[in-house]
Design a protein around this motif. Structure first.
Motif, PDB file in Angstrom:
ATOM      1  N   GLN A 107       0.774  -1.173   0.057  1.00  0.00           N
ATOM      2  CA  GLN A 107      -0.011  -0.180   0.072  1.00  0.00           C
ATOM      3  C   GLN A 107       0.985   1.376  -0.226  1.00  0.00           C
ATOM      4  O   GLN A 107       1.894   1.224   0.640  1.00  0.00           O
ATOM      5  CB  GLN A 107      -0.942   0.234   1.295  1.00  0.00           C
ATOM      6  N   ALA A 108       0.451   2.315  -0.700  1.00  0.00           N
ATOM      7  CA  ALA A 108       0.937   3.567  -0.676  1.00  0.00           C
ATOM      8  C   ALA A 108       0.036   4.524   0.088  1.00  0.00           C
ATOM      9  O   ALA A 108      -1.146   4.270   0.266  1.00  0.00           O
ATOM     10  CB  ALA A 108       1.283   4.043  -2.082  1.00  0.00           C
ATOM     11  N   TRP A 109       0.635   5.657   0.316  1.00  0.00           N
ATOM     12  CA  TRP A 109      -0.211   6.737   1.087  1.00  0.00           C
ATOM     13  C   TRP A 109       0.332   7.868   0.722  1.00  0.00           C
ATOM     14  O   TRP A 109       1.637   8.193   0.484  1.00  0.00           O
ATOM     15  CB  TRP A 109      -0.187   6.475   2.667  1.00  0.00           C
ATOM     16  N   LEU A 110      -0.373   9.203   0.930  1.00  0.00           N
ATOM     17  CA  LEU A 110       0.075  10.400   0.559  1.00  0.00           C
ATOM     18  C   LEU A 110      -0.998  11.306   1.299  1.00  0.00           C
ATOM     19  O   LEU A 110      -1.946  11.047   1.723  1.00  0.00           O
ATOM     20  CB  LEU A 110       0.045  10.859  -0.816  1.00  0.00           C
ATOM     21  N   GLU A 111      -0.565  12.772   1.468  1.00  0.00           N
ATOM     22  CA  GLU A 111      -1.476  13.705   1.964  1.00  0.00           C
ATOM     23  C   GLU A 111      -1.444  14.901   0.823  1.00  0.00           C
ATOM     24  O   GLU A 111      -0.390  15.165   0.302  1.00  0.00           O
ATOM     25  CB  GLU A 111      -0.761  14.298   3.264  1.00  0.00           C
ATOM     26  N   THR A 112      -2.545  15.587   0.553  1.00  0.00           N
ATOM     27  CA  THR A 112      -2.774  16.580  -0.141  1.00  0.00           C
ATOM     28  C   THR A 112      -3.855  17.670   0.307  1.00  0.00           C
ATOM     29  O   THR A 112      -4.668  17.207   1.228  1.00  0.00           O
ATOM     30  CB  THR A 112      -2.978  16.407  -1.700  1.00  0.00           C
ATOM     31  N   GLY A 113      -3.853  18.924  -0.293  1.00  0.00           N
ATOM     32  CA  GLY A 113      -4.644  19.758   0.139  1.00  0.00           C
ATOM     33  C   GLY A 113      -6.179  19.566  -0.133  1.00  0.00           C
ATOM     34  O   GLY A 113      -6.470  19.015  -1.164  1.00  0.00           O
ATOM     35  N   ALA A 114      -6.893  19.767   0.987  1.00  0.00           N
ATOM     36  CA  ALA A 114      -8.389  19.387   0.700  1.00  0.00           C
ATOM     37  C   ALA A 114      -8.903  20.432  -0.171  1.00  0.00           C
ATOM     38  O   ALA A 114      -8.775  21.638  -0.359  1.00  0.00           O
ATOM     39  CB  ALA A 114      -8.965  19.619   2.152  1.00  0.00           C
ATOM     40  N   GLY A 115      -9.843  19.752  -1.027  1.00  0.00           N
ATOM     41  CA  GLY A 115     -10.512  20.748  -1.954  1.00  0.00           C
ATOM     42  C   GLY A 115      -9.960  21.143  -3.340  1.00  0.00           C
ATOM     43  O   GLY A 115     -10.307  21.904  -3.987  1.00  0.00           O
ATOM     44  N   THR A 116      -8.587  20.300  -3.571  1.00  0.00           N
ATOM     45  CA  THR A 116      -7.931  20.802  -4.797  1.00  0.00           C
ATOM     46  C   THR A 116      -8.101  20.051  -5.814  1.00  0.00           C
ATOM     47  O   THR A 116      -8.667  18.859  -5.685  1.00  0.00           O
ATOM     48  CB  THR A 116      -6.409  20.735  -4.120  1.00  0.00           C
ATOM     49  N   ARG A 117      -7.451  20.345  -7.072  1.00  0.00           N
ATOM     50  CA  ARG A 117      -7.248  19.575  -8.089  1.00  0.00           C
ATOM     51  C   ARG A 117      -6.599  18.376  -7.759  1.00  0.00           C
ATOM     52  O   ARG A 117      -7.146  17.272  -8.293  1.00  0.00           O
ATOM     53  CB  ARG A 117      -6.916  20.339  -9.467  1.00  0.00           C
ATOM     54  N   ALA A 118      -5.566  18.399  -7.094  1.00  0.00           N
ATOM     55  CA  ALA A 118      -4.875  17.366  -6.740  1.00  0.00           C
ATOM     56  C   ALA A 118      -5.848  16.388  -6.114  1.00  0.00           C
ATOM     57  O   ALA A 118      -5.476  14.979  -6.310  1.00  0.00           O
ATOM     58  CB  ALA A 118      -3.588  17.806  -5.791  1.00  0.00           C
ATOM     59  N   GLU A 119      -6.474  16.419  -5.155  1.00  0.00           N
ATOM     60  CA  GLU A 119      -7.288  15.487  -4.370  1.00  0.00           C
ATOM     61  C   GLU A 119      -8.158  14.939  -5.503  1.00  0.00           C
ATOM     62  O   GLU A 119      -8.314  13.706  -5.529  1.00  0.00           O
ATOM     63  CB  GLU A 119      -8.177  16.519  -3.463  1.00  0.00           C
ATOM     64  N   ARG A 120      -8.861  15.719  -6.388  1.00  0.00           N
ATOM     65  CA  ARG A 120      -9.739  15.046  -7.340  1.00  0.00           C
ATOM     66  C   ARG A 120      -8.834  14.158  -8.251  1.00  0.00           C
ATOM     67  O   ARG A 120      -9.341  13.066  -8.600  1.00  0.00           O
ATOM     68  CB  ARG A 120     -10.405  16.075  -8.308  1.00  0.00           C
ATOM     69  N   PHE A 121      -7.623  14.481  -8.492  1.00  0.00           N
ATOM     70  CA  PHE A 121      -6.626  13.520  -9.465  1.00  0.00           C
ATOM     71  C   PHE A 121      -6.790  12.231  -8.711  1.00  0.00           C
ATOM     72  O   PHE A 121      -6.635  11.182  -9.462  1.00  0.00           O
ATOM     73  CB  PHE A 121      -5.294  14.257  -9.700  1.00  0.00           C
ATOM     74  N   TYR A 122      -6.173  12.231  -7.448  1.00  0.00           N
ATOM     75  CA  TYR A 122      -5.837  11.004  -6.550  1.00  0.00           C
ATOM     76  C   TYR A 122      -7.325  10.130  -6.720  1.00  0.00           C
ATOM     77  O   TYR A 122      -7.238   9.194  -6.944  1.00  0.00           O
ATOM     78  CB  TYR A 122      -5.366  11.364  -5.433  1.00  0.00           C
ATOM     79  N   ILE A 123      -8.413  10.830  -6.512  1.00  0.00           N
ATOM     80  CA  ILE A 123      -9.669  10.088  -6.521  1.00  0.00           C
ATOM     81  C   ILE A 123      -9.837   9.401  -7.893  1.00  0.00           C
ATOM     82  O   ILE A 123     -10.460   8.247  -7.886  1.00  0.00           O
ATOM     83  CB  ILE A 123     -10.840  11.041  -6.126  1.00  0.00           C
TER      84      ILE A 123
END
Length: 144
Positions: A107-123
């Motif tokens: 498993q991999a994990w990460l953190e990113t800013g909430a409500g960002t394009r990055a968040e949508r990219f990971y989803i």
């Protein structure tokens, strides 16, 4: 020639650092609020010990990614804002995840800013939203 044919994913070297720094400081989201928190020692460790990759397009670094082979953390994934949407981030993320899997992670994990394009990219790319960390960042995991 397709974008994939024109893109080169390779291990970062010390000479890449000025361009990597320019990309990191030039992003519009997940801006580094305190650049002193990312030390030269941190960057050197990722480059020399961990997984630190760059994507080149037309001979120029377009994006970079860092992953911690010891913890399974995707520490960084950033694309030059002028070169977004061309698949560099996805290609680097896939390569970093392959490196983590080869290092024995399930498993991999990460953190990113909430409500960002990055968040949508990971989803969009199958990461699981695990909620907010203490610092308000969104924590994601992905099975490898």
């Amino acid at each position: 020639m397709t974008t994939d044919e024109a893109r080169l994913i390779r291990k970062a070297v010390a000479a890449d650092q000025p361009r990597i720094h320019a990309i990191r400081m030039g992003v519009r989201e997940n801006i580094l609020s305190d650049p002193s928190k990312v030390t030269a020692e941190d960057v050197a460790w990722y480059r020399e010990q961990a997984i630190f990759l760059v994507a080149e397009s037309a001979g120029e670094i377009a994006a970079f990614a860092c992953a911690n082979h010891q913890t399974g953390l995707i520490w960084a994934l950033f694309v030059d804002p002028a070169l977004e949407g061309q698949g560099h981030g996805r290609a680097l993320l896939d390569a970093a995840l392959a490196g983590l899997k080869a290092a024995g992670h399930a498993q991999a994990w990460l953190e990113t800013g909430a409500g960002t394009r990055a968040e949508r990219f990971y989803i969009r790319h199958g990461w699981r939203d695990m909620g907010r960390g203490l610092d308000g960042q969104t924590v994601f995991t992905k099975l490898l």
